[in-house]
Design a protein around this motif. Structure first.
Motif, mmCIF file in Angstrom:
data_model
loop_
_atom_site.group_PDB
_atom_site.id
_atom_site.type_symbol
_atom_site.label_atom_id
_atom_site.label_comp_id
_atom_site.label_asym_id
_atom_site.label_seq_id
_atom_site.Cartn_x
_atom_site.Cartn_y
_atom_site.Cartn_z
ATOM 1 N N GLU A 1 0.610 -0.815 0.275
ATOM 2 C CA GLU A 1 0.058 -0.122 -0.127
ATOM 3 C C GLU A 1 1.216 1.576 0.068
ATOM 4 O O GLU A 1 0.290 2.283 -0.711
ATOM 5 C CB GLU A 1 -0.698 -0.030 1.137
ATOM 6 C CG GLU A 1 -1.965 1.294 0.945
ATOM 7 C CD GLU A 1 -2.835 1.185 2.272
ATOM 8 O OE1 GLU A 1 -2.834 2.656 3.015
ATOM 9 O OE2 GLU A 1 -2.506 -0.045 3.699
ATOM 10 N N ASP A 2 2.124 1.527 0.913
ATOM 11 C CA ASP A 2 2.995 2.411 0.562
ATOM 12 C C ASP A 2 3.691 2.573 -0.747
ATOM 13 O O ASP A 2 3.360 3.524 -0.563
ATOM 14 C CB ASP A 2 3.577 2.531 2.371
ATOM 15 C CG ASP A 2 3.167 2.534 3.611
ATOM 16 O OD1 ASP A 2 1.893 2.919 3.102
ATOM 17 O OD2 ASP A 2 3.762 1.638 4.585
ATOM 18 N N SER A 3 3.398 1.978 -1.492
ATOM 19 C CA SER A 3 4.112 1.535 -2.480
ATOM 20 C C SER A 3 3.630 2.462 -3.968
ATOM 21 O O SER A 3 3.928 3.227 -4.448
ATOM 22 C CB SER A 3 5.013 0.753 -3.137
ATOM 23 O OG SER A 3 6.172 0.160 -1.938
ATOM 24 N N LEU A 4 2.210 1.743 -3.160
ATOM 25 C CA LEU A 4 0.986 1.937 -4.546
ATOM 26 C C LEU A 4 1.093 3.166 -4.502
ATOM 27 O O LEU A 4 0.958 4.682 -5.310
ATOM 28 C CB LEU A 4 0.330 1.249 -4.128
ATOM 29 C CG LEU A 4 0.339 -0.205 -4.795
ATOM 30 C CD1 LEU A 4 -0.811 -1.070 -4.532
ATOM 31 C CD2 LEU A 4 0.282 -0.126 -6.458
ATOM 32 N N ARG A 5 1.059 4.026 -2.892
ATOM 33 C CA ARG A 5 0.493 5.564 -2.494
ATOM 34 C C ARG A 5 1.832 6.288 -3.236
ATOM 35 O O ARG A 5 1.856 7.679 -3.304
ATOM 36 C CB ARG A 5 0.580 5.830 -1.368
ATOM 37 C CG ARG A 5 -1.000 5.008 -0.898
ATOM 38 C CD ARG A 5 -1.053 5.397 0.827
ATOM 39 N NE ARG A 5 -2.735 5.137 1.075
ATOM 40 C CZ ARG A 5 -3.473 5.291 0.479
ATOM 41 N NH1 ARG A 5 -3.879 6.490 0.004
ATOM 42 N NH2 ARG A 5 -4.907 4.039 0.909
ATOM 43 N N GLY A 6 2.780 5.728 -3.134
ATOM 44 C CA GLY A 6 4.121 6.313 -3.354
ATOM 45 C C GLY A 6 4.248 6.339 -5.368
ATOM 46 O O GLY A 6 5.243 6.276 -5.934
ATOM 47 N N ASP A 7 3.610 5.691 -5.432
ATOM 48 C CA ASP A 7 3.899 5.383 -7.401
ATOM 49 C C ASP A 7 4.887 4.301 -7.697
ATOM 50 O O ASP A 7 5.778 4.686 -9.065
ATOM 51 C CB ASP A 7 4.045 6.888 -7.565
ATOM 52 C CG ASP A 7 3.578 6.499 -9.899
ATOM 53 O OD1 ASP A 7 3.089 5.583 -9.970
ATOM 54 O OD2 ASP A 7 3.720 7.416 -10.870
ATOM 55 N N ASN A 8 4.669 3.799 -6.687
ATOM 56 C CA ASN A 8 6.404 2.421 -6.857
ATOM 57 C C ASN A 8 5.590 1.713 -7.377
ATOM 58 O O ASN A 8 5.757 0.391 -6.121
ATOM 59 C CB ASN A 8 7.256 2.747 -5.940
ATOM 60 C CG ASN A 8 8.384 1.621 -6.031
ATOM 61 O OD1 ASN A 8 8.956 1.031 -6.841
ATOM 62 N ND2 ASN A 8 9.825 2.104 -5.028
#
Length: 855
Positions: free
Chosen positions: A742-749
């Motif tokens: 989820e954190d990576s998705l919010r950071g567009d990674n």
């Protein structure tokens, strides 16, 4: 103590001992300075003798060194004598007087020249004499000055003294007396032979040593590499040794040396010339190279192990061997995934098995290896065997051209996965092709390509990881990791199917029956029997797992029909034990009949399980929820991957339907890749709820899946058991990976998010496996408890039915039936089996042993 005297004569008389000691010290100084080279040479020579240096030298060298040492010693002695001057008493008197203040010794010897009659002069002289006498009373012997640094700047005397100390510590003083034996020889052999000799063959030949004095002159056959040792006694030169077998051209010792040693490297003569001499004509037996041959062709077992029999031979023994397997590119069909050049063609080398005990000069063995996971499995290879003997000689076999034996996969999907794995291992250039084929295979899962949904999910997860890794450059470590995942998937597809388990069991049974009919050896029958046991256990476990996944059976379905039998693992174990016992007794006809009965029972078998109530248990509900969450996570990962593709190639999805997304990764809204066949309605609305499964951003949907997993964790059964705790731990790891995704998705990674989602899915699968084991154990415990309660008073402590045998404590019905002896035998066998189970309590085992002793 008397009063100190002032009489000069008495004072000087008292100093006589002091003067003598001083003179003795001066003599020691003179001897040390004149003769230190001589005693240094003596110390060094004595140390060499005590260490046995003279025993390693030839007689000529020893005499040469001895003469040189004697000449040097004589020269140093003459030099010391010429320089030696014995110190006199006056020299000692002067040295002692020079060390005292005012030189009182000479003052005490002085006399007054004038003024002796004058009283004042006489009084002054007496006072002077008295003071000198007091000074002379303080005289002490002068220590000698033994320092020789100015004469020996290199410290040679210290080196000689150190060598002497080493000789005393590590040598032997007795060796000094052996110098006298160099001329006449030991006194103990005066009456015996004047020479001795031994021949020691190499240890690997296993031949005994020979004593040359016991062998008559003539021809003698000796092994290559034999060591010959000859010792000569008596007067030097009376006996000499001549030999032409060593082939030496350098460092040849004297023919009259007391001890001679050489190695036989060729045929020739060995002669001892002189009184009581002897001569032998030596015929050398060369060490032949070993040989190795194939005994038949390579075979493969049911589990995929290659068995390659071979025979090796050597004149003494084979110490090691290797098998080299090289890819035969000329015979290879270079099509499809094999069209590109392989990344490696390095031959595979494995050690050959050797006999653990016994003779290794001639033996037959079989190389057993499992090459099923190797990239060359079922490809043409060249196999060459090589063996080595103790001398280092090697022998090669002929080259065997064959396909590398490996396990066969009968399931079409498993065979396809193995071929894709082979192409990926063949070269990383095939990664794009393998990904394309995997996407084509999984395009329409609802058509029955995948028998189980979990196999499809694992297949899609491997596909996503492969495409993700290929986009950034596939490394060797990543390739090997994917190859292992494909191998595990193929094994799951091949062995996890009930039909295949039944087929393996039937094949093992048929092979056992054929071996019994053809009179196979006991070892072969025992191996086939063990294979049947393992296949039967696999079939029972697979059938039990299938029944558990189907949610159990109702009470009506658990009723026995005419053609159905209720069997458990103990029944099958006893039946196979009976078959093996009949075979061991040689009663093959009865064993075949029992095997046929076993076949009929397995065909009509139904695993006994507890009935359900038509409702799902909490564990089944949790399992179903986890499966649903896993499917949704797979679909979310697919969408993230497509977005990652569009970042690098905006036209990658051109031509596909608008909003192309499947509920679990399917491309197109008309199908679902989870195998359910349920798609979404128009405009992306779900066919049942009317809601869009892709509603919201990827990060929001990932958060919703994380919350859904937390809710399921609270409903999981099996808390407190090892399996339940393991399931909770695995699901906890899945939740952490979801949070990171989820954190990576919010950071567009997206790349990191896909990796975290893959880890989450793998952890969820592990948690589902552990949860399934916990449910199976819980259901088994409930089944045993319900069975015991159902029996109630229907059986006695030994499991006998009271309704058929009468009440406990009576003899009613004990001798009824057609085969009472068979039942008695089965009862004794059961008691023996339980008495041999170490996990039972000791008090119970003692009771069972007492029953066996009585009956």
């Amino acid at each position: 103590m008397g009063e100190p005297t002032t009489d000069p004569k008495k004072v000087l008389k008292r100093l006589g001992v002091v003067l003598a000691l001083t003179r003795l010290g001066m003599v020691a100084e003179t001897i040390g300075r004149c003769f230190w080279p001589l005693w240094s040479l003596m110390f060094a020579t004595l140390a060499a003798v005590m260490l046995g240096v003279h025993e390693t030298l030839s007689l000529e060298a020893l005499w040469t060194i001895g003469v040189a040492i004697g000449a040097a010693g004589l020269a140093l002695f003459v030099r010391g004598i010429r320089r030696f001057v014995l110190p006199s008493s006056d020299d000692a008197f002067n040295r002692l007087d020079s060390t005292l203040p005012g030189r009182p010794l000479h003052a005490l010897q002085d006399q007054t020249a004038v003024g002796g009659a004058d009283a004042g002069t006489r009084a002054l002289w007496e006072a002077h004499q008295k003071r000198m006498a007091q000074q002379a009373e303080k005289a002490r012997p002068i220590e000698p000055d033994l320092r020789l640094q100015h004469l020996d700047p290199f410290g040679l005397r210290h080196l000689a003294l150190l060598a002497l100390a080493v000789g005393l510590l590590f040598g032997s003083v007795a060796r000094v007396s052996s110098l006298g034996d160099l001329q006449t020889g030991p006194a103990g052999v005066v009456g015996g032979p004047s020479w001795e000799g031994w021949v020691e063959p190499p240890a690997y030949t296993g031949k005994p040593a020979l004593y040359l004095a016991d062998l008559p002159a003539g021809e003698l056959e000796l092994s290559e590499g034999s060591r010959v040792l000859i010792r000569l006694y008596g007067e030097v030169g009376a006996l000499t040794v001549s030999e032409t077998v060593s082939g030496r051209t350098e460092d040849i010792p004297s023919a009259a040396a007391p001890e001679q040693e050489f190695i036989i490297n060729q045929s020739g003569e060995v002669s001892i010339l002189g009184e009581n001499g002897r001569s032998w004509a030596i015929s050398m037996l060369p060490d032949a190279a070993p040989s190795v041959t194939f005994v038949g062709g390579a075979d493969v077992s049911g589990r995929g192990e290659m068995s390659l029999p071979f025979a090796a031979e050597d004149d003494y023994e084979v110490v090691s061997g290797t098998a080299t397997i090289a890819l035969d590119l000329q015979e290879l069909d270079r099509r499809y995934g094999l069209a590109v050049n392989p990344e490696t063609v390095v031959p595979v080398t494995v050690e050959l098995p050797l006999p653990i005990a016994g003779d290794r000069s001639e033996f037959e063995e079989a190389l057993i290896e499992d090459f099923s996971p190797h990239v060359w499995a079922h490809l043409p290879v060249l196999i060459t065997l090589e063996v080595e003997d103790a001398k280092g000689l090697t022998g090669l076999s002929d080259t065997l051209k064959t396909e590398l034996p490996a396990r066969r996969f009968f399931d079409p999907m498993a065979a396809a996965v193995i071929e894709l794995r082979r192409d990926l291992l063949w070269s990383r250039e095939n990664a794009a092709r393998v990904a394309q084929l995997m996407r084509a295979i999984s395009h329409r899962p609802e058509d029955g390509v995948f028998d189980e949904e979990t196999n499809y999910l694992r297949f899609r997860m491997i596909l996503r990881r492969l495409e993700n890794m290929t986009a950034y450059g596939l490394t060797e470590e990543q390739r090997d990791e994917l190859a292992q995942a494909l191998w595990d998937l193929a094994m799951l597809v091949e062995e996890g199917d009930l039909g295949d388990a039944l087929e393996r069991m039937e094949r093992a049974r048929d092979r056992l029956a054929e071996a019994m009919k053809n009179g196979a050896s006991d070892e072969e029958i025992a191996r086939l029997m063990q294979e049947l046991r393992e296949a039967t256990q696999d079939y029972m476990r697979e059938l039990a797992r299938r029944n558990m996944e189907d949610g159990g059976e109702s009470g009506e379905q658990q009723q026995l029909s005419e053609n159905t039998m209720m069997l458990n693992q103990d029944d099958l174990q006893r039946m196979m034990d009976r078959i093996q016992e009949l075979m061991e007794q040689g009663r093959m006809a009865e064993a075949l009949q029992a095997l046929e009965e076993f076949q009929e029972m397995m065909e009509n078998m139904q695993v006994a399980q507890g009935g359900g109530e038509g409702q799902q248990s909490p564990g089944e509900q949790a399992m179903e929820g986890l499966a649903e969450t896993l499917r949704e996570q797979q679909g979310l990962s697919d969408e993230a991957f497509r977005e990652l593709q569009e970042q690098f190639n905006p036209n990658a999805n051109r031509g596909q339907s608008q909003g192309n997304e499947g509920y679990s990764g399917g491309e197109g809204r008309g199908q679902s890749h989870d195998g359910t066949g349920q798609g979404t309605g128009q405009d992306g609305q779900d066919g049942e709820s009317g809601q869009s499964p892709s509603q919201g951003t990827l990060a929001d949907r990932q958060q919703a899946l994380r919350q859904q997993l937390e809710n399921l964790q609270g409903q999981m059964p099996g808390r407190g058991t090892p399996e339940g705790d393991a399931a909770a731990e695995a699901l906890g790891q899945a939740g952490e990976s979801m949070d990171q995704a989820e954190d990576s998705l919010r950071g567009d990674n997206l790349a990191d998010a896909i990796d975290q989602q893959a880890q989450a899915m793998e952890a969820m699968r592990e948690g589902m496996r552990n949860l399934g084991e916990a449910m199976a154990q819980q259901q088994e415990g409930q089944g045993e408890q319900g069975s015991e309660q159902a029996r109630g008073n229907a059986s006695d402590p030994l499991g006998r039915s009271r309704g058929a045998r009468g009440p406990a404590g009576t003899e009613e019905g004990l001798l009824q039936g057609e085969d009472v002896y068979r039942e008695a035998r089965e009862l004794l066998d059961e008691i023996r089996r339980r008495a041999g189970e170490t996990e039972r309590p000791e008090i119970e085992r003692n009771y069972l042993r007492r029953l066996l002793d009585r009956f």
